[in-house]
Motif scaffolding. Sequence first.
Motif, PDB file in Angstrom:
ATOM      1  N   ARG A  12       0.822  -1.205   0.000  1.00 55.06           N
ATOM      2  CA  ARG A  12       0.000   0.000   0.000  1.00 55.06           C
ATOM      3  C   ARG A  12       0.859   1.259   0.000  1.00 55.06           C
ATOM      4  NH1 ARG A  12      -4.690   1.515   4.490  1.00 55.06           N
ATOM      5  NH2 ARG A  12      -5.203   3.595   3.629  1.00 55.06           N
ATOM      6  N   ALA A  13       1.900   1.267   0.850  1.00 58.00           N
ATOM      7  CA  ALA A  13       2.766   2.444   0.918  1.00 58.00           C
ATOM      8  C   ALA A  13       3.453   2.699  -0.417  1.00 58.00           C
ATOM      9  CB  ALA A  13       3.808   2.258   2.018  1.00 58.00           C
ATOM     10  N   GLY A  14       3.897   1.615  -1.083  1.00 53.13           N
ATOM     11  CA  GLY A  14       4.545   1.763  -2.380  1.00 53.13           C
ATOM     12  C   GLY A  14       3.606   2.316  -3.429  1.00 53.13           C
ATOM     13  N   ASN A  15       2.359   1.817  -3.458  1.00 53.91           N
ATOM     14  CA  ASN A  15       1.374   2.305  -4.435  1.00 53.91           C
ATOM     15  C   ASN A  15       1.036   3.768  -4.190  1.00 53.91           C
ATOM     16  OD1 ASN A  15       1.253  -0.231  -5.636  1.00 53.91           O
ATOM     17  ND2 ASN A  15      -0.413  -0.916  -4.327  1.00 53.91           N
ATOM     18  N   GLU A  16       0.908   4.135  -2.899  1.00 52.79           N
ATOM     19  CA  GLU A  16       0.632   5.542  -2.597  1.00 52.79           C
ATOM     20  C   GLU A  16       1.828   6.417  -2.962  1.00 52.79           C
ATOM     21  OE1 GLU A  16      -0.341   5.514   1.525  1.00 52.79           O
ATOM     22  OE2 GLU A  16      -2.400   4.801   1.215  1.00 52.79           O
ATOM     23  N   GLY A  17       3.045   5.869  -2.797  1.00 49.32           N
ATOM     24  CA  GLY A  17       4.232   6.617  -3.184  1.00 49.32           C
ATOM     25  C   GLY A  17       4.278   6.896  -4.680  1.00 49.32           C
ATOM     26  N   VAL A  18       3.849   5.921  -5.495  1.00 57.51           N
ATOM     27  CA  VAL A  18       3.793   6.114  -6.945  1.00 57.51           C
ATOM     28  C   VAL A  18       2.811   7.228  -7.288  1.00 57.51           C
ATOM     29  CG1 VAL A  18       3.226   5.043  -9.145  1.00 57.51           C
ATOM     30  CG2 VAL A  18       4.490   3.750  -7.432  1.00 57.51           C
ATOM     31  N   GLU A  19       1.672   7.259  -6.585  1.00 59.28           N
ATOM     32  CA  GLU A  19       0.677   8.302  -6.837  1.00 59.28           C
ATOM     33  C   GLU A  19       1.240   9.684  -6.500  1.00 59.28           C
ATOM     34  OE1 GLU A  19      -2.862   7.391  -4.726  1.00 59.28           O
ATOM     35  OE2 GLU A  19      -3.240   5.496  -5.786  1.00 59.28           O
ATOM     36  N   ARG A  20       1.943   9.782  -5.368  1.00 60.12           N
ATOM     37  CA  ARG A  20       2.537  11.079  -4.999  1.00 60.12           C
ATOM     38  C   ARG A  20       3.574  11.511  -6.031  1.00 60.12           C
ATOM     39  NH1 ARG A  20       2.940   8.387   0.075  1.00 60.12           N
ATOM     40  NH2 ARG A  20       1.231   8.981   1.488  1.00 60.12           N
ATOM     41  N   LEU A  21       4.394  10.579  -6.460  1.00 59.98           N
ATOM     42  CA  LEU A  21       5.417  10.904  -7.455  1.00 59.98           C
ATOM     43  C   LEU A  21       4.775  11.362  -8.754  1.00 59.98           C
ATOM     44  CD1 LEU A  21       8.701   9.019  -7.970  1.00 59.98           C
ATOM     45  CD2 LEU A  21       7.323   9.521  -9.965  1.00 59.98           C
ATOM     46  N   SER A  22       3.673  10.717  -9.131  1.00 59.09           N
ATOM     47  CA  SER A  22       2.966  11.111 -10.357  1.00 59.09           C
ATOM     48  C   SER A  22       2.405  12.520 -10.235  1.00 59.09           C
ATOM     49  CB  SER A  22       1.840  10.110 -10.638  1.00 59.09           C
ATOM     50  OG  SER A  22       1.085  10.519 -11.751  1.00 59.09           O
ATOM     51  N   GLU A  23       1.896  12.870  -9.044  1.00 61.23           N
ATOM     52  CA  GLU A  23       1.370  14.219  -8.841  1.00 61.23           C
ATOM     53  C   GLU A  23       2.478  15.260  -8.933  1.00 61.23           C
ATOM     54  OE1 GLU A  23      -0.507  14.019  -5.067  1.00 61.23           O
ATOM     55  OE2 GLU A  23      -2.195  12.794  -5.760  1.00 61.23           O
ATOM     56  N   GLN A  24       3.679  14.904  -8.432  1.00 63.60           N
ATOM     57  CA  GLN A  24       4.799  15.842  -8.446  1.00 63.60           C
ATOM     58  C   GLN A  24       5.399  16.022  -9.831  1.00 63.60           C
ATOM     59  OE1 GLN A  24       7.043  14.165  -4.814  1.00 63.60           O
ATOM     60  NE2 GLN A  24       7.765  16.274  -4.952  1.00 63.60           N
ATOM     61  N   LEU A  25       5.554  14.926 -10.562  1.00 62.41           N
ATOM     62  CA  LEU A  25       6.360  14.953 -11.782  1.00 62.41           C
ATOM     63  C   LEU A  25       5.601  14.559 -13.041  1.00 62.41           C
ATOM     64  CD1 LEU A  25       9.603  13.285 -10.349  1.00 62.41           C
ATOM     65  CD2 LEU A  25       9.145  15.713 -10.656  1.00 62.41           C
ATOM     66  N   GLY A  26       4.310  14.256 -12.907  1.00 64.66           N
ATOM     67  CA  GLY A  26       3.542  13.815 -14.077  1.00 64.66           C
ATOM     68  C   GLY A  26       3.414  14.859 -15.154  1.00 64.66           C
ATOM     69  N   ASP A  27       3.637  16.149 -14.792  1.00 67.80           N
ATOM     70  CA  ASP A  27       3.556  17.201 -15.795  1.00 67.80           C
ATOM     71  C   ASP A  27       4.782  17.252 -16.693  1.00 67.80           C
ATOM     72  OD1 ASP A  27       5.190  17.985 -13.640  1.00 67.80           O
ATOM     73  OD2 ASP A  27       4.993  20.101 -14.221  1.00 67.80           O
ATOM     74  N   ARG A  28       5.844  16.544 -16.308  1.00 66.18           N
ATOM     75  CA  ARG A  28       7.111  16.651 -17.045  1.00 66.18           C
ATOM     76  C   ARG A  28       7.608  15.327 -17.614  1.00 66.18           C
ATOM     77  NH1 ARG A  28      11.554  15.898 -18.849  1.00 66.18           N
ATOM     78  NH2 ARG A  28      13.446  17.162 -18.607  1.00 66.18           N
ATOM     79  N   PHE A  29       7.200  14.199 -16.977  1.00 70.72           N
ATOM     80  CA  PHE A  29       7.779  12.919 -17.358  1.00 70.72           C
ATOM     81  C   PHE A  29       6.698  11.890 -17.678  1.00 70.72           C
ATOM     82  CE2 PHE A  29      10.651  14.967 -14.361  1.00 70.72           C
ATOM     83  CZ  PHE A  29      11.856  14.919 -15.050  1.00 70.72           C
ATOM     84  N   LYS A  30       7.089  10.953 -18.530  1.00 67.09           N
ATOM     85  CA  LYS A  30       6.323   9.725 -18.679  1.00 67.09           C
ATOM     86  C   LYS A  30       6.713   8.814 -17.518  1.00 67.09           C
ATOM     87  CE  LYS A  30       5.807   5.660 -21.649  1.00 67.09           C
ATOM     88  NZ  LYS A  30       6.288   4.987 -22.891  1.00 67.09           N
ATOM     89  N   ILE A  31       5.723   8.346 -16.778  1.00 67.61           N
ATOM     90  CA  ILE A  31       5.992   7.547 -15.581  1.00 67.61           C
ATOM     91  C   ILE A  31       5.362   6.174 -15.739  1.00 67.61           C
ATOM     92  CG2 ILE A  31       5.699   7.391 -13.080  1.00 67.61           C
ATOM     93  CD1 ILE A  31       5.578  10.428 -12.985  1.00 67.61           C
ATOM     94  N   ALA A  32       6.150   5.143 -15.459  1.00 66.46           N
ATOM     95  CA  ALA A  32       5.655   3.763 -15.511  1.00 66.46           C
ATOM     96  C   ALA A  32       6.106   3.037 -14.255  1.00 66.46           C
ATOM     97  CB  ALA A  32       6.160   3.046 -16.758  1.00 66.46           C
ATOM     98  N   LYS A  33       5.254   2.158 -13.759  1.00 65.93           N
ATOM     99  CA  LYS A  33       5.580   1.376 -12.569  1.00 65.93           C
ATOM    100  C   LYS A  33       6.064  -0.002 -12.981  1.00 65.93           C
ATOM    101  CE  LYS A  33       3.631  -0.531  -8.314  1.00 65.93           C
ATOM    102  NZ  LYS A  33       2.413  -0.707  -7.488  1.00 65.93           N
ATOM    103  N   VAL A  34       7.211  -0.422 -12.446  1.00 59.81           N
ATOM    104  CA  VAL A  34       7.703  -1.783 -12.668  1.00 59.81           C
ATOM    105  C   VAL A  34       6.936  -2.704 -11.728  1.00 59.81           C
ATOM    106  CG1 VAL A  34       9.695  -3.309 -12.589  1.00 59.81           C
ATOM    107  CG2 VAL A  34       9.973  -0.943 -13.340  1.00 59.81           C
ATOM    108  N   LEU A  35       6.240  -3.688 -12.288  1.00 52.65           N
ATOM    109  CA  LEU A  35       5.396  -4.577 -11.495  1.00 52.65           C
ATOM    110  C   LEU A  35       6.252  -5.651 -10.838  1.00 52.65           C
ATOM    111  CD1 LEU A  35       2.373  -4.934 -13.944  1.00 52.65           C
ATOM    112  CD2 LEU A  35       2.648  -3.355 -12.025  1.00 52.65           C
ATOM    113  N   LEU A  36       6.495  -5.472  -9.547  1.00 50.68           N
ATOM    114  CA  LEU A  36       7.312  -6.404  -8.784  1.00 50.68           C
ATOM    115  C   LEU A  36       6.416  -7.314  -7.955  1.00 50.68           C
ATOM    116  CD1 LEU A  36      10.047  -3.959  -7.444  1.00 50.68           C
ATOM    117  CD2 LEU A  36      10.241  -5.501  -9.389  1.00 50.68           C
ATOM    118  N   PRO A  37       6.869  -8.533  -7.676  1.00 54.14           N
ATOM    119  CA  PRO A  37       6.124  -9.393  -6.764  1.00 54.14           C
ATOM    120  C   PRO A  37       6.290  -8.898  -5.329  1.00 54.14           C
ATOM    121  CG  PRO A  37       8.175 -10.443  -7.363  1.00 54.14           C
ATOM    122  CD  PRO A  37       8.080  -9.173  -8.171  1.00 54.14           C
ATOM    123  N   ALA A  38       5.772  -9.667  -4.365  1.00 53.07           N
ATOM    124  CA  ALA A  38       5.875  -9.273  -2.968  1.00 53.07           C
ATOM    125  C   ALA A  38       7.344  -9.085  -2.582  1.00 53.07           C
ATOM    126  CB  ALA A  38       5.223 -10.329  -2.077  1.00 53.07           C
TER     127      ALA A  38
END
Length: 868
Positions: A300-326
Amino acid sequence: MNDFNRSDLEHLKSQVDLADLMREAGLELKAVGKNLLVRCPWHDDKEASLVVNPAKQLYNCFGCEAKGDVLSFLQVQEKLTFPEAVQRLKDLSGETPSTAVEKPARGDPDRFRGGLTRDQLLEKVSKHYQEAFERSSEAKDYLKSRKLWDLDLYEGFGVGYCDGSLLKTLPSAGQIREALTEIGILNSKGREHFLGCLVVPLLHPSQGMVGMYGRRLNPKAKVRHLFLPGPKRGVFGVENLEGAKHLYLAEGVLDAMSLWLAGLRPVSCVHGTSGVTPDLEQFLRKSSVRELRVCFDSDRAGNEGVERLSEQLGDRFKIAKVLLPAGDPNDILIQEGPEVLRSFAKCLQPVTEELGESDEELPVTETTDRGFSLSYPDVRYEITPRPPYTGRLKIAIRGERLTEGVRPAKFLDRCDLVSSRSRSETLRGMSQQLSLERERAERHLREILDTTEEWVSAIGGATGPKDAEAPELTDAEKAEALEFLAAPDLVSRLQADMEALGYIGEERGKLLLYMVGLSRKLENPLSAIVRSQSGAGKSGMAHLIASMTPPEDVVHYSRLSPQALVYAKKDAYKRKLLTMEERVGSESSDYYIRIMQSAHVLRQAVPVQDPVTGRMETQEFEVEGPIAYIETTTESYINQENANRCFEIYLDESQDQTQRIQERQRAAREAIRLEKVSSQAIRTRHHNAQRMLELVHIVIPYVRLLTFPTKWLRTRRDNERFLCLIEASALLHQHQRVEKTVSGPQGESIRYIEANLDDYRLAYELAKDVLRDTLHELSVSARDLLEVAKTFDCGAFTRRQLRNKTGWPQRRLLSTLNELVEMEYLSAVGQQGATYQYTVVLEGSEQPSPVRDLVHPDELARQLADSG
């Protein structure tokens, strides 16, 4: 005034540049004459009505009438009280209270009493921690337990260890100890802040070392992650991020190191999941990075971190999440290994879409038959590519920067875009003469490189003329080529020509590379990786082979994107020699290159929109091979998926070879060289000779008598490569072999030639050293160092003694020593302070050579004589 008098305050304000502070706040300033213009952040400003005077360090908005200096900007922008703004200004300037800081001279910020700046103090502390790490078995064991034991990793990122010994090197009191306390290296009790931690320095692109990260070794510690007091400063791995197009982002330092070790580079981290730090955001927004590949934990913390990063930098970068297992990247590295961790890099889930061109500073491009121009709002470049377009990519640059009211600044230069040194010199000239920030000049030069490659490709220069046929040879040219190919000493003449072209020594290596280039005419062409340290001549060898190959059959790139391969013309690379200047330039295309090497064809299906109906349809793209492939690298680690498809050619790095090269360089300056045959005549001879070699089937009549090593799984491919090398020799000598025919399945006549014993002998001589180097469990450097170690009569020896005998740099020596110790060829027999001693483990230290599993040419000759 919060214990500050007016002179103290004025001094503080002088240490923080107003324009830099505004840029860090996300404002885009544009130079107009001596001032800077920016849209006012405090009202709806569409006209850029806020003016900044850099000389006076003041701002004034003609729209809302806001005005002031750096202190008032902090109060308004960050909504701070006056005392809070003063403290913020102190933090930004790096100042400590007046009891611990000597007032520096203007232009000399952050200088502590004692003559050292903050970053210099941190560098000295970091160096001490690195030396302590070298002595600490506990710290090394910790890295090994996390599967992060790699010399390049801990040296490249400056990994250190705080064992408490720093205090012993400091005076009991005084300015240095006070300064270290103010920085946070020492706590209020005088103890080391990072005691018991692995310590990694954190750098700022322009300010040097500004922070540190500490990871406690004790798993029961309540606080496992430490930073210097205050805001988290610095960017992990910033020294390796220059010119990057994409960036892997991890949550923490150890996860980032795990990704780096798995080959997922370049990489950095955000130190948690609460978003990127100001230093990292500032660096990214000024960098060439366009895509962020986020490797956060799958919780959950990792997914929320991706959302925060997207809010900060989504205006400038293409952002993709690497799908990792547990688990996190380090967990995967420990449990599954680097190959599995690397495989997850393909599992990308888009978070934001790629930005359009309007979001970047993109030039207007105009193309002519002589070159092209790139026009930015205030800078214009006229580029003229210089032929020939194979082997090198030379251009003439004419740059001009227009500034209102100022005489235009001009820049003239010639640059070889393939040469790192030439690019660096041109970059420095662009930055200085056109008054461009280095980051902006780098972006402009990358755009010049990309557009030059597109221009050359459009006119057919990089791959030979479009749809071009080999030139019609005259009867005299054909006769000369056939005479050369029919010479009994063909191989000797070929080697003499290589030496005449200026490449001295490496007789087997360069001949093998010539065979690789020639093999493009075979059913299964060969590939090679030339490996050496920087400056040993690997690029020169690759250029030599490319120059001896007909221009219509060779493609040379300094950088290759996947799209350049899969969307190329169907026969653009068919039976061509493809050479890469450096391996780093083709890493993003590894997968497609491997497919072309193995399957000899690329097929890709992509959705496209029908321009008439508007419906999405699947369209297939196909690019035909086969290709012969050559690349060069200085990397010590190569992905085995790439290595086992290639001959790995290690260059001679001995002092004798260096002496031969220098002697040749001196001889090239003598007058007698003018009497020799021109280099172009030699190249033309080889171009025409290769054009006279026909595509023909080759049969190895004695193939059932051959043997090959079977101990290693990779020899399944190595055996095929060895047989193809025999065929390449027969192809080179086809005009000395008897042509035969056989009836095909449809009754057609099929021509072929037979490889003879001489072809096997040549392949054996060329391949035996390569097989030994490739299949031996030790690297070439390790075997060389082991031979030196055996010469010590006293039995035990130190690193200094080895360094004195070999002349190797410390980094190479340490890396090779670690390999020999880990493989149990050497044993560390004692420690005297910080001095290690080693002995050679004689028992079982020799590995049988894989060459013994090959049939010797003389033995093959005897068997052929007995059979018939």
